[in-house]
Design an enzyme around this catalytic site. Structure first.
Site, PDB file in Angstrom:
ATOM      1  N   GLU A  89       0.854  -1.198   0.000  1.00 16.40           N
ATOM      2  CA  GLU A  89       0.000   0.000   0.000  1.00 16.40           C
ATOM      3  C   GLU A  89       0.886   1.242   0.000  1.00 16.40           C
ATOM      4  O   GLU A  89       2.046   1.175   0.415  1.00 16.40           O
ATOM      5  CB  GLU A  89      -0.880   0.009   1.256  1.00 16.40           C
ATOM      6  CG  GLU A  89      -0.048   0.083   2.526  1.00 16.40           C
ATOM      7  CD  GLU A  89      -0.855  -0.177   3.792  1.00 16.40           C
ATOM      8  OE1 GLU A  89      -1.625   0.701   4.156  1.00 16.40           O
ATOM      9  OE2 GLU A  89      -0.683  -1.241   4.406  1.00 16.40           O
ATOM     10  N   LYS A 104       2.822   4.557   1.005  1.00 20.38           N
ATOM     11  CA  LYS A 104       3.267   5.165   2.267  1.00 20.38           C
ATOM     12  C   LYS A 104       2.901   6.643   2.162  1.00 20.38           C
ATOM     13  O   LYS A 104       3.465   7.370   1.345  1.00 20.38           O
ATOM     14  CB  LYS A 104       4.770   4.981   2.449  1.00 20.38           C
ATOM     15  CG  LYS A 104       5.272   5.521   3.781  1.00 20.38           C
ATOM     16  CD  LYS A 104       6.716   5.140   3.994  1.00 20.38           C
ATOM     17  CE  LYS A 104       7.192   5.498   5.381  1.00 20.38           C
ATOM     18  NZ  LYS A 104       7.180   6.933   5.650  1.00 20.38           N
ATOM     19  N   ASP A 138       2.680  10.493   2.937  1.00 17.73           N
ATOM     20  CA  ASP A 138       3.625  11.440   3.532  1.00 17.73           C
ATOM     21  C   ASP A 138       2.858  12.493   4.337  1.00 17.73           C
ATOM     22  O   ASP A 138       2.642  13.607   3.885  1.00 17.73           O
ATOM     23  CB  ASP A 138       4.448  12.093   2.419  1.00 17.73           C
ATOM     24  CG  ASP A 138       5.705  12.741   2.959  1.00 17.73           C
ATOM     25  OD1 ASP A 138       5.985  12.592   4.161  1.00 17.73           O
ATOM     26  OD2 ASP A 138       6.404  13.403   2.168  1.00 17.73           O
ATOM     27  N   TYR A 182      -4.641   2.778   8.430  1.00 17.02           N
ATOM     28  CA  TYR A 182      -3.859   1.650   7.916  1.00 17.02           C
ATOM     29  C   TYR A 182      -3.358   0.704   9.000  1.00 17.02           C
ATOM     30  O   TYR A 182      -2.707  -0.283   8.703  1.00 17.02           O
ATOM     31  CB  TYR A 182      -2.684   2.130   7.062  1.00 17.02           C
ATOM     32  CG  TYR A 182      -1.799   3.166   7.735  1.00 17.02           C
ATOM     33  CD1 TYR A 182      -1.065   2.860   8.871  1.00 17.02           C
ATOM     34  CD2 TYR A 182      -1.697   4.448   7.216  1.00 17.02           C
ATOM     35  CE1 TYR A 182      -0.270   3.812   9.479  1.00 17.02           C
ATOM     36  CE2 TYR A 182      -0.902   5.410   7.820  1.00 17.02           C
ATOM     37  CZ  TYR A 182      -0.188   5.074   8.951  1.00 17.02           C
ATOM     38  OH  TYR A 182       0.592   6.016   9.553  1.00 17.02           O
ATOM     39  N   LYS A 192      11.089   2.759  -0.191  1.00 22.77           N
ATOM     40  CA  LYS A 192      11.033   4.187  -0.482  1.00 22.77           C
ATOM     41  C   LYS A 192      11.243   4.477  -1.975  1.00 22.77           C
ATOM     42  O   LYS A 192      11.971   3.754  -2.651  1.00 22.77           O
ATOM     43  CB  LYS A 192      12.124   4.929   0.324  1.00 22.77           C
ATOM     44  CG  LYS A 192      12.051   4.732   1.831  1.00 22.77           C
ATOM     45  CD  LYS A 192      10.794   5.306   2.456  1.00 22.77           C
ATOM     46  CE  LYS A 192      10.862   6.783   2.678  1.00 22.77           C
ATOM     47  NZ  LYS A 192      11.721   7.191   3.766  1.00 22.77           N
ATOM     48  N   CYS A 222      39.633  23.996  15.863  1.00 21.83           N
ATOM     49  CA  CYS A 222      38.189  24.157  16.022  1.00 21.83           C
ATOM     50  C   CYS A 222      37.796  25.613  15.779  1.00 21.83           C
ATOM     51  O   CYS A 222      38.341  26.511  16.419  1.00 21.83           O
ATOM     52  CB  CYS A 222      37.781  23.726  17.435  1.00 21.83           C
ATOM     53  SG  CYS A 222      36.058  24.119  17.804  1.00 21.83           S
ATOM     54  N   CYS A 262      36.520  27.204  19.313  1.00 23.50           N
ATOM     55  CA  CYS A 262      37.312  27.465  20.524  1.00 23.50           C
ATOM     56  C   CYS A 262      38.810  27.484  20.257  1.00 23.50           C
ATOM     57  O   CYS A 262      39.601  27.729  21.170  1.00 23.50           O
ATOM     58  CB  CYS A 262      37.000  26.424  21.604  1.00 23.50           C
ATOM     59  SG  CYS A 262      37.621  24.786  21.238  1.00 23.50           S
ATOM     60  N   CYS A 271      37.054  18.291  17.664  1.00 20.29           N
ATOM     61  CA  CYS A 271      37.655  19.313  18.512  1.00 20.29           C
ATOM     62  C   CYS A 271      38.032  18.659  19.838  1.00 20.29           C
ATOM     63  O   CYS A 271      37.240  17.918  20.419  1.00 20.29           O
ATOM     64  CB  CYS A 271      36.643  20.430  18.732  1.00 20.29           C
ATOM     65  SG  CYS A 271      36.997  21.428  20.172  1.00 20.29           S
ATOM     66  N   CYS A 292      35.087  23.866  24.971  1.00 21.89           N
ATOM     67  CA  CYS A 292      34.587  24.334  23.672  1.00 21.89           C
ATOM     68  C   CYS A 292      33.122  24.736  23.820  1.00 21.89           C
ATOM     69  O   CYS A 292      32.273  23.909  24.151  1.00 21.89           O
ATOM     70  CB  CYS A 292      34.729  23.230  22.635  1.00 21.89           C
ATOM     71  SG  CYS A 292      33.987  23.679  21.050  1.00 21.89           S
TER      72      CYS A 292
HETATM   73  S1  IVH Z   1       2.292   1.072   9.085  1.00 22.55           S
HETATM   74  C1  IVH Z   1       4.132  -0.530  13.142  1.00 22.55           C
HETATM   75  N1  IVH Z   1       1.418   2.014   6.828  1.00 22.55           N
HETATM   76  O1  IVH Z   1       5.264   5.852   8.078  1.00 22.55           O
HETATM   77  C2  IVH Z   1       4.209   0.441  12.017  1.00 22.55           C
HETATM   78  N2  IVH Z   1       2.762   3.441   8.161  1.00 22.55           N
HETATM   79  O2  IVH Z   1       8.088   5.425   8.643  1.00 22.55           O
HETATM   80  C3  IVH Z   1       2.879   0.918  11.606  1.00 22.55           C
HETATM   81  N3  IVH Z   1       3.078   5.675   7.228  1.00 22.55           N
HETATM   82  O3  IVH Z   1       5.067   6.289  11.542  1.00 22.55           O
HETATM   83  C4  IVH Z   1       2.969   1.849  10.472  1.00 22.55           C
HETATM   84  N4  IVH Z   1       1.867   5.381   5.422  1.00 22.55           N
HETATM   85  O4  IVH Z   1       3.394   7.561  10.069  1.00 22.55           O
HETATM   86  C5  IVH Z   1       2.154   2.277   7.927  1.00 22.55           C
HETATM   87  N5  IVH Z   1       0.524   2.742   4.823  1.00 22.55           N
HETATM   88  C6  IVH Z   1       1.241   2.980   5.904  1.00 22.55           C
HETATM   89  C7  IVH Z   1       1.858   4.223   6.113  1.00 22.55           C
HETATM   90  C8  IVH Z   1       2.624   4.416   7.258  1.00 22.55           C
HETATM   91  C9  IVH Z   1       2.606   6.230   6.097  1.00 22.55           C
HETATM   92  C10 IVH Z   1       3.969   6.357   8.175  1.00 22.55           C
HETATM   93  C11 IVH Z   1       3.599   6.253   9.622  1.00 22.55           C
HETATM   94  C12 IVH Z   1       4.818   5.683  10.300  1.00 22.55           C
HETATM   95  C13 IVH Z   1       5.879   5.996   9.314  1.00 22.55           C
HETATM   96  C14 IVH Z   1       7.042   5.058   9.444  1.00 22.55           C
END
Ligand code: IVH
Length: 706
Positions: free
Chosen positions: A126, A128, A130, A236, A324, A429, A432, A447, A453
């Protein structure tokens, strides 16, 4: 309207009604002026409303409202949000960048579970999102609490704000008695553009990207501002539950949908790594047209019983990973290279760039890591960027990957100015003047000034008061810097003696710019509140190189008390003695971290400074809250022979979760030996020592229900 009636002619009812209206209007005007930077009425109009309010109150004192505008100055004072401890921690995700990382992820899971490579293993894939994560708690179907992730253990209570988000149901039909739904709050591109346009017209603050806008909008002290911002929510995941949502991730998602949550329509079930990567490519291809920001694809093991068996590492689940998308790129000019000195004395070069937009964010600084990186070589001496060095004046390619600080990916030599010179990395440094030395095998020049420092001392103090460390309300990085500059505090212990050293510290502090009697009193109270501190926080707060938050927790749990910890650090000076061996037996503590710990406590000045601090504190012993009642809590367990129902790694992780210490060898300290078929010398030794020996089933019976 009533305000056209002279005050002396108003009836009591009319007066009450007008006071109610005025209080609403003035509160709204205050909010627009102070919190939104967007006043809608002129100062003269404001004054006129306020005057009328005062006149009516003077004539009818009994009608003065509890929320009377005459009692208020500006907007509601910034009290901050109350804190919420998550019943189930909100974790983050491990990252995969390349396809091979996904293959490895699948392999790791199979190995952990003891599944052959051809066994069925399904994953959901699914987007991710942002945005920022939010946990919504429902009891008996009603939304009772919403909390941000915070540090994962404790977040901020943003219930009133979450209630204003349309896609968050306030009431659920046919839900478990207790359910925490987790998901992402985000803002669509269109809504973001419209919000920024509105902000621009009002001369208000412009947001850098939709995620910042979503975060800024959710974390408003005034929920009415949140209401005016177009936030959305995708569900999710979940936290605490009074009954399961299904047997698989897909079923749980369906269930969330049926309860009224939006879930992401691009979620797919995949039965192989190839299908997962295929889905990743499909989602990536749609990225630009989705209308909201995503930064990768999340894969999750579909079977919830397997998720349970896989469990968690310290901050991430073993059963999920974020794949990613590649970083975003842009070209610009490198205007300067400056050097920052960190808490551990590291000299970090920073690229000062002509501002450029990279993936929607304006970037003007980028990290240059260390002097080798500038020269074009990595830590092993291999060329990077084909060996091209980085010089002031260069035309450079900047990239950004998710939250990561921007970096320089490449240099265009054809555009290098003819008079440019290689960067001369400082050997003293800049803060300092002490020598900055690069030790053999270390990529970083440091340093040697230690606490002399100022940069190191200030950074150490900032770290000390940071959120995961002492987290003192009202004493943030800015205040610490000011107090340090003015000579009020030079080391952490000084924070706790501040009030005493200045007689009544309040009197001194309240006369400083930005401080009043109330805030000064509050600060000293907040400092006093933190005199009692958990051991793990203290260890982390000391800012010892390589010792992060997760390691501090594990170290604290291992030693339990400050005196046991400090004695161990002294004894561990003897390399390869028992105290040293014990230290590196702690999960997550390797040679480098152990060396850093031991040498910190061996340095006289450093140790004296820590002792001065400790004298001011009352340190709480570390306990394992979730293992209370576990039959194996605190026991030392050894596994030997073949385990048939679980792999060794799984057995170890599970035992540790229940508070047991898992050791590789049998000794007088061993409490239980779990022996599978083929157990040999260890079983014999355990029998000789009179240690309890269990087979796998007996062990599983013992821990069942714990
Ligand atoms: S599952 C136990 N599913 O990504 C982990 N996270 O980098 C449960 N996020 O803190 C997270 N889309 O804020 C999950 N489809 C998705 C997501 C997702 C965005 C975020 C979430 C998490 C962060 C981790």
């Amino acid at each position: 309207m009533a305000e056209h009636i002279a005050v002396q002619d108003l009836s009591k009812d009319q007066a009450a009604e007008e006071l109610r209206r005025l209080s609403g209007l003035l509160a709204q005007a205050n909010r627009q002026y102070y919190a939104e930077d967007a006043p809608q009425i002129s100062d003269a109009e404001y004054d006129c409303l306020k005057r009328r309010n005062t006149e009516i109150e003077t004539r009818f004192p009994s009608l003065k409202r509890a929320d009377s505008p005459t009692e208020q100055i500006g907007a509601t004072p910034s009290e901050g949000f109350s804190k919420v401890r998550h019943e189930v921690p909100m974790l983050s995700l491990g990252n995969a960048f390349e396809d091979e990382d996904v293959v490895e992820f699948d392999g790791r899971i199979r190995k952990y579970l003891g599944l052959p490579s051809d066994a069925d293993l399904d994953f959901t894939a699914e987007p991710k999102i942002d945005g920022l994560s939010l946990s919504l708690r429902y009891e008996n179907g009603l939304l009772v609490q919403a909390a941000t992730r915070g540090d994962g253990a404790v977040g901020e209570n943003v219930t009133a704000n979450a209630r204003t988000i349309q896609t968050i149901p306030k009431k659920l039909d046919s839900a478990p008695d207790v359910i925490e739904i987790r998901g992402e709050v985000y803002m669509s591109h269109d809504d973001f553009d419209a919000l920024n346009a509105r902000q621009g017209e009002r001369g208000g603050k412009l947001f850098a990207n939709p995620r910042n806008a979503a975060a800024g909008s959710l974390r408003q002290l005034d929920a009415e501002i949140t209401r005016s911002r177009p936030l959305k929510f995708f569900a999710y995941a979940w936290g605490a539950l009074s009954e399961p949502l299904g047997q698989t991730q897909s079923e749980a998602i369906k269930r969330m949908e049926n309860m009224g949550f939006c879930t992401n329509p691009l979620t797919e079930l995949c039965s192989s790594v190839a299908e997962m990567i295929d889905q990743y490519r499909k989602i990536e291809a749609q990225r630009a047209t989705l209308g909201y920001d995503i930064d990768g694809v999340v894969y999750k093991v579909n079977d919830l019983a397997l998720q349970e068996r896989l469990g968690f590492r310290s901050t991430t689940p073993r059963w999920a990973i974020a794949h990613k998308f590649p970083a975003e790129l842009a070209w610009t000019t490198l205007e300067d290279i400056t050097i920052q000195v960190g808490r551990t004395g590291a000299l970090s070069p920073v690229a000062r760039l002509k501002p450029v937009t990279v993936g929607g964010v304006v970037v003007s600084n980028a990290t240059l890591h260390n002097e080798d990186y500038i020269k074009g070589v990595d830590s092993k001496g291999n060329q990077i960027r084909d060996g091209k060095d980085i010089r002031v004046g260069d035309w450079v390619q900047v990239y950004r990957a998710g939250d990561v600080i921007p970096k320089i990916a490449d240099v265009d030599l054809s555009r290098r100015p003819s008079d440019s010179v290689p960067f001369d990395f400082p050997t003293i440094c800049p803060e300092c003047g002490s020598d900055a030395i690069r030790e053999e095998g270390d990529a970083v020049r440091r340093c040697m000034g230690g606490l002399v420092c100022p940069a190191q001392a200030v950074e150490k103090l900032k770290h000390f008061v940071s959120r995961a460390a002492f987290d003192i309300d009202g004493l943030g990085a800015k205040q610490v810097e000011q107090f340090y500059t003015d000579g009020w505090i030079a080391e952490p212990a000084d924070i706790f003696t501040l009030q005493a050293r200045y007689g009544s510290g309040v009197q001194q502090l309240k006369n400083r710019e930005g401080w009043g009697e109330k805030s000064a009193t509050k600060l000293f109270q907040a400092i006093d509140d933190k005199r009692t501190i958990p051991l793990a926080r203290l260890i982390f707060a000391l800012g010892i190189r390589h010792v992060g938050e997760a390691a501090s927790n594990l170290i604290a749990l291992h030693y339990g008390t400050w005196s046991a910890f400090i004695t161990a650090m002294e004894n561990a000076r003897e390399a390869s003695g028992p105290a040293w061996d014990d230290l590196i037996s702690v999960d997550g503590v390797g040679q480098v971290m152990a060396q850093s710990l031991v040498s910190t406590f061996a340095q006289e000045a450093e140790r004296a400074s820590i002792d001065r601090l400790v004298a001011e504190l009352s340190i709480q012993d570390a306990t394992r809250p979730d293992t209370q009642g576990s039959p194996v809590d605190g026991k030392t367990v050894v596994f030997t022979g073949t385990l048939e129902k679980m792999t060794r790694a799984e057995a170890k992780a599970r035992a540790e979760r229940l508070g047991a210490k898992v050791s590789g060898s049998v000794s007088a300290k061993t409490d239980i030996l779990v022996a599978g078929p083929g157990a040999g010398s260890k079983a014999k030794k355990a029998a000789e020592l009179g240690i309890e020996i269990l087979d796998e089933d007996a062990w599983l019976d013992l821990i069942a229900g714990a």
